[in-house]
Design an enzyme around this catalytic site. Structure first.
Site, short mmCIF file in Angstrom:
data_model
loop_
_atom_site.label_atom_id
_atom_site.label_comp_id
_atom_site.label_asym_id
_atom_site.label_seq_id
_atom_site.Cartn_x
_atom_site.Cartn_y
_atom_site.Cartn_z
N ASP A 150 -68.07 -55.45 -75.19
CA ASP A 150 -68.68 -56.34 -76.08
C ASP A 150 -67.01 -56.93 -76.99
O ASP A 150 -66.73 -55.58 -77.25
CB ASP A 150 -70.01 -56.20 -76.72
CG ASP A 150 -70.69 -57.32 -77.43
OD1 ASP A 150 -69.72 -58.97 -76.85
OD2 ASP A 150 -71.50 -57.58 -78.18
N ASN B 184 -75.14 -63.47 -68.32
CA ASN B 184 -74.43 -64.08 -68.64
C ASN B 184 -74.21 -65.42 -67.94
O ASN B 184 -73.19 -66.32 -68.17
CB ASN B 184 -73.70 -63.33 -68.22
CG ASN B 184 -73.34 -62.06 -69.20
OD1 ASN B 184 -72.48 -60.94 -68.55
ND2 ASN B 184 -73.49 -62.77 -70.39
#
Ligand code: FPP
Length: 250
Positions: free
Chosen positions: A30, A78
């Site tokens: 991330d 996503n």
């Protein structure tokens, strides 16, 4: 010799290359977007740099003796991102494997995947499936990409199959049966991560390997994924080496 400062119980840890090395490390990579934004670059520059980090960390994990490295590269959630970012992310595996396959081969690393691969764009699927095929006989380390992956969806898929197979005798369903029907079943004895790392300061699991991480040690670092170095991996392992895994016992 060097020391790291972490939260109280993780203070003053030193990586020991002869100590316990987690057999399966799972990483939630991330912070690509924030890394780029901090440098006034477009978000996709962070993903491109993040891809270079994948190469460095995969090779270093192999060198340290890790058996499986699972990387969360694209989640089922996503797809909500802007089209241009999604389309860039879908091209990354092409770039990645076209430049990295020789090193994967030299290092005896096998590529596998977990997730709804068949729902990826054709060009992404081809790059990924070719890499899986070309490296299928390597047995040094498994580099397992979670692509179009969601843990709840994985569990639902397993339930659908198990419901049919065990419709006559549901009392025979065991934890082992569930594990064997998850996408991670190909990882065999290494299916459950020993160490889960998340970069970028966020401290949540985001639908990653929910069943498999039941007893994983979790490690969170503020470092953005593109800045995650070999030393940062060793730091995470050093913290792991100091943890006392009790699996509910004493
Ligand atoms: C999270 O950062 C990262 C991703 C959603 C993509 C991760 C992909 C890579 C590191 C490259 C993968 C390489 C291959 C070969 C598939 P973010 O964009 O959510 O960062 P932010 O939280 O700072 O916005």
């Amino acid at each position: 010799m060097f020391f790291f400062s972490r939260k109280k119980q993780d203070k003053q840890v030193q990586f020991d290359s002869n100590g316990a090395i987690p057999e399966h490390i799972a990483i939630i990579m991330d912070g690509n977007g924030r890394w780029a934004q901090a440098k006034l670059l477009p978000r996709i520059a962070g993903h491109k740099e993040g891809m270079q980090t994948v190469k460095k960390i995969a090779l270093h994990a192999k060198k340290l003796g890790v058996k499986v490295l699972s990387l969360y590269a694209f989640s089922t959630e996503n797809w909500k991102r802007p089209n241009d970012e999604v389309s860039f992310l879908m091209k990354l595996p092409i770039d990645f494997f076209s430049t990295f396959i020789p090193e994967l081969q030299e290092n005896n690393i096998r590529v596998t995947t977990t997730g709804f691969i068949d729902a990826l764009p054709e060009h992404t699927q081809k790059a990924v499936k070719d890499a899986v095929l070309q490296t299928q006989h390597n047995d040094g380390m498994i580099l397992n990409f979670a692509l179009n992956y969601g843990s709840r969806a994985e569990i639902v898929e397993a339930i659908k199959t198990i419901a049919v197979e065990f419709s006559e005798n549901p009392q025979n369903i065991t934890e082992e049966i569930v594990s064997d029907h998850l996408w991670s079943s190909h990882l065999g004895q290494y299916a459950e991560p020993d160490l889960l790392i998340r970069t970028s300061g966020e401290q949540r699991i985001s639908n990653f390997m929910l069943w498999q991480i039941a007893y994983s040690e979790c490690y969170f670092t503020d470092v953005f994924w593109p800045d995650f170095t070999q030393a940062a991996l060793e730091e995470a392992i050093a913290v792991y080496q100091k943890r006392n895994r009790r699996y509910g016992g004493l």
